[in-house]
Design a protein around this motif. Structure first.
Motif, mmCIF file in Angstrom:
data_model
loop_
_atom_site.group_PDB
_atom_site.id
_atom_site.type_symbol
_atom_site.label_atom_id
_atom_site.label_comp_id
_atom_site.label_asym_id
_atom_site.label_seq_id
_atom_site.Cartn_x
_atom_site.Cartn_y
_atom_site.Cartn_z
ATOM 1 N N ALA A 122 0.860 -1.184 0.000
ATOM 2 C CA ALA A 122 0.000 0.000 0.000
ATOM 3 C C ALA A 122 0.892 1.227 0.000
ATOM 4 N N VAL A 123 0.648 2.119 -0.943
ATOM 5 C CA VAL A 123 1.336 3.409 -0.996
ATOM 6 C C VAL A 123 0.325 4.460 -0.556
ATOM 7 N N VAL A 124 0.629 5.134 0.549
ATOM 8 C CA VAL A 124 -0.343 6.021 1.180
ATOM 9 C C VAL A 124 0.129 7.466 1.104
ATOM 10 N N GLY A 125 -0.612 8.283 0.370
ATOM 11 C CA GLY A 125 -0.304 9.696 0.266
ATOM 12 C C GLY A 125 -0.921 10.475 1.411
ATOM 13 N N SER A 126 -0.931 11.787 1.275
ATOM 14 C CA SER A 126 -1.430 12.649 2.351
ATOM 15 C C SER A 126 -2.636 13.479 1.939
ATOM 16 N N SER A 127 -3.293 13.105 0.856
ATOM 17 C CA SER A 127 -4.442 13.875 0.393
ATOM 18 C C SER A 127 -5.602 13.799 1.388
ATOM 19 N N SER A 128 -6.373 14.855 1.448
ATOM 20 C CA SER A 128 -7.539 14.874 2.340
ATOM 21 C C SER A 128 -8.656 13.969 1.858
ATOM 22 N N ILE A 129 -8.519 13.340 0.698
ATOM 23 C CA ILE A 129 -9.513 12.358 0.272
ATOM 24 C C ILE A 129 -9.514 11.147 1.201
ATOM 25 N N LEU A 130 -8.470 11.033 2.038
ATOM 26 C CA LEU A 130 -8.434 9.943 3.024
ATOM 27 C C LEU A 130 -9.451 10.140 4.136
ATOM 28 N N LEU A 131 -9.801 11.374 4.414
ATOM 29 C CA LEU A 131 -10.644 11.677 5.560
ATOM 30 C C LEU A 131 -12.043 11.072 5.421
#
Length: 208
Positions: free
Chosen positions: A9-18
């Protein structure tokens, strides 16, 4: 460590995670890769808590030092970064044995990324500025051939979320950090094209 593990899993920091609740799904992967100042406290249900590799692409400057101190205190994982950061890492108690440095890191990243970009979208990439961390680490993971199992990506935009009023980083207090301020990277439209091409070819799986 095995960057070519079959469950990444490559996890970015975009707010789409929220508010997506993907934390448990992310942590269930064999290998979890995160970037830069990935702040997990207070967001674990959405972003997970596991980190197997931290990729620090930026030069750590005093204004960002405190965020990195907190991360290094809680993360006991390998760190891939540039030589410019070695003094900061050692000063803050990070064992150099955990770190992977490349003498000509930025030039290496550019050449590797551009090679992947050219292959994925089948055109000559001529932009002078490198892509952001997501495509950089994916290019290192994917290598010369497509993986048997797609790399799962979370928190990496594949479309312009700014038009929808989203923040660029899930831990940001405001949406002030927009694409327009990312002038040291290539245009986001090119990144979106590459990521969608990777998904179409089965190299990555986009998790929203």
């Amino acid at each position: 460590m095995d960057l070519l593990a079959d469950d990444v899993a490559v996890v970015g920091s975009s707010s789409i995670l929220l508010n997506a609740g993907n934390g448990p799904r992310i942590d269930a992967h064999r290998t979890v890769v995160r970037f830069n100042r990935a702040q997990l406290d207070g967001f674990v249900s959405d972003v997970g808590s596991k980190t197997d590799l931290l990729y620090v692409a930026e030069t750590i400057i005093p204004e960002k030092a405190e965020a990195y101190r907190r991360n290094f205190a809680t993360m006991d994982c390998p760190i891939l970064t540039k030589l410019d950061n070695v003094d900061f890492l050692v000063e803050h108690g990070v064992d150099p044995a955990r770190c992977y440095f490349h003498k000509d890191f930025e030039e290496f990243v550019r050449k590797r990324c551009f090679s992947i970009i050219n292959r994925m979208i089948d055109k000559r990439y001529k932009h002078k500025r490198p892509p952001r961390s997501g495509i950089t680490i994916l290019s290192l993971l994917l290598g010369p051939k497509l993986p048997e199992k797609p790399v799962d990506i979370y928190g990496i935009e594949v479309e312009d979320i700014q038009q929808k009023g989203w923040k660029t980083h899930f831990f940001a207090r405001s949406s002030a950090h927009t694409y327009q301020h990312l002038g040291w990277h290539c245009p986001p439209e090119l990144e979106f094209e590459v990521l969608n091409a990777m998904a179409d070819q089965g190299a990555i799986r986009i998790n929203r």
